[in-house]
Design a protein around this motif. Sequence first.
Motif, PDB file in Angstrom:
ATOM      1  N   UNK A  48      -9.280  -3.116  -5.904  1.00  0.00           N
ATOM      2  CA  UNK A  48      -8.316  -2.142  -5.980  1.00  0.00           C
ATOM      3  C   UNK A  48      -7.397  -2.583  -6.909  1.00  0.00           C
ATOM      4  N   UNK A  49      -6.672  -1.480  -7.365  1.00  0.00           N
ATOM      5  CA  UNK A  49      -5.359  -1.474  -8.503  1.00  0.00           C
ATOM      6  C   UNK A  49      -4.451  -2.494  -7.920  1.00  0.00           C
ATOM      7  N   UNK A  50      -4.034  -3.476  -8.618  1.00  0.00           N
ATOM      8  CA  UNK A  50      -2.929  -4.430  -8.114  1.00  0.00           C
ATOM      9  C   UNK A  50      -3.379  -5.429  -7.283  1.00  0.00           C
ATOM     10  N   UNK A 103      -2.205 -10.434  -3.515  1.00  0.00           N
ATOM     11  CA  UNK A 103      -2.727 -11.815  -3.108  1.00  0.00           C
ATOM     12  C   UNK A 103      -1.442 -12.807  -3.219  1.00  0.00           C
ATOM     13  N   UNK A 104      -0.976 -12.575  -4.464  1.00  0.00           N
ATOM     14  CA  UNK A 104       0.181 -13.298  -5.081  1.00  0.00           C
ATOM     15  C   UNK A 104       1.344 -13.441  -3.890  1.00  0.00           C
TER      16      UNK A 104
END
Length: 318
Positions: free
Chosen positions: A118-120, A125-126
């Motif tokens: 998905x976008x971003x 995750x970061x």
Amino acid sequence: MQTQSVQKNNVHKKSRSSLSVYLGQWNAPVVGYVFIAPWLIGFLVLQLWPIIQSFYLSFTEYSLLDAPHWIGSANYENIAKDRLFFNSLKVTFTYVLASVPLKLAAALFIAILLNRSIRGISVYRTLIYLPSLIGGSMAVAVLWRNIFGTDGFINNLVVLFGFTPHNWIGMPETALSTLIILSAWQFGSSMIIFLAGLKQIPSELYEASSVDGAGPVRKFISVTLPMLSPVILFNLIMGIINSFQMFTQAFIVTEGKPYNSTEVYALFLYKKAFGSLEMGYASALAWILLIIIGIMTLLNFIASKYWVFYESESGASK
């Protein structure tokens, strides 16, 4: 001039060939040891020698102020009679049995959520991994102590919903729970490993299970868990080892209080070593901890053959 240059080139070639012959006379292992010498010296001086020293000190009476005095197995005999030793074992095993499964479950759940295109998604995750970068630091432990303090965020939230505030850190019933929650909150490293394992599962397996009519739960039980079992074993063993050595959180957040209800093994060892200056006694405690961790790791490896699935073994059996 041309003759001189030719002679110089010949001399240079001869020197290079003689050097090659000289190096070629060395055995390959000797050359290898030369290259790893910096690491090897560091290991021998900074790791192996302290290990040998601690084993020797575990049979001595040593206070840092005087020379070690040999007393044989007296330290181990005194440990077997120490009520606080058994209390620290009880607290540590309770912490391990509660925090490790909770941390693994949280890490796996978040890893599954983040295993999407998905976008971003890299930003998510970061952000989720960030707490683990500073998870073992004293700053986070101080922050956690303030969050669960009498006037902390949790009690403010409790009052907001109309409940009576609670002394979370000061009560034996809940003090250890705050450390368990802190451990579960630091799931970032396990999550990254789970995420890497999920990426390695072939999509064909999910497609085949869909053809057979399997739903999300059945896919998770029949495909995800078996294929991820080696990663689960790795995270389980590392989680147990790290949990048995947990020190900073207990030292900063609760200091082993109240009534030694959060005095984990590493904190008990620290107090004996640097509080009472009983270095021989503390060395014996360290070796007992090493044996306990070794036994727990061995038991996990023995039990793993009943639940860990290795794709290579499956292929070999065919």
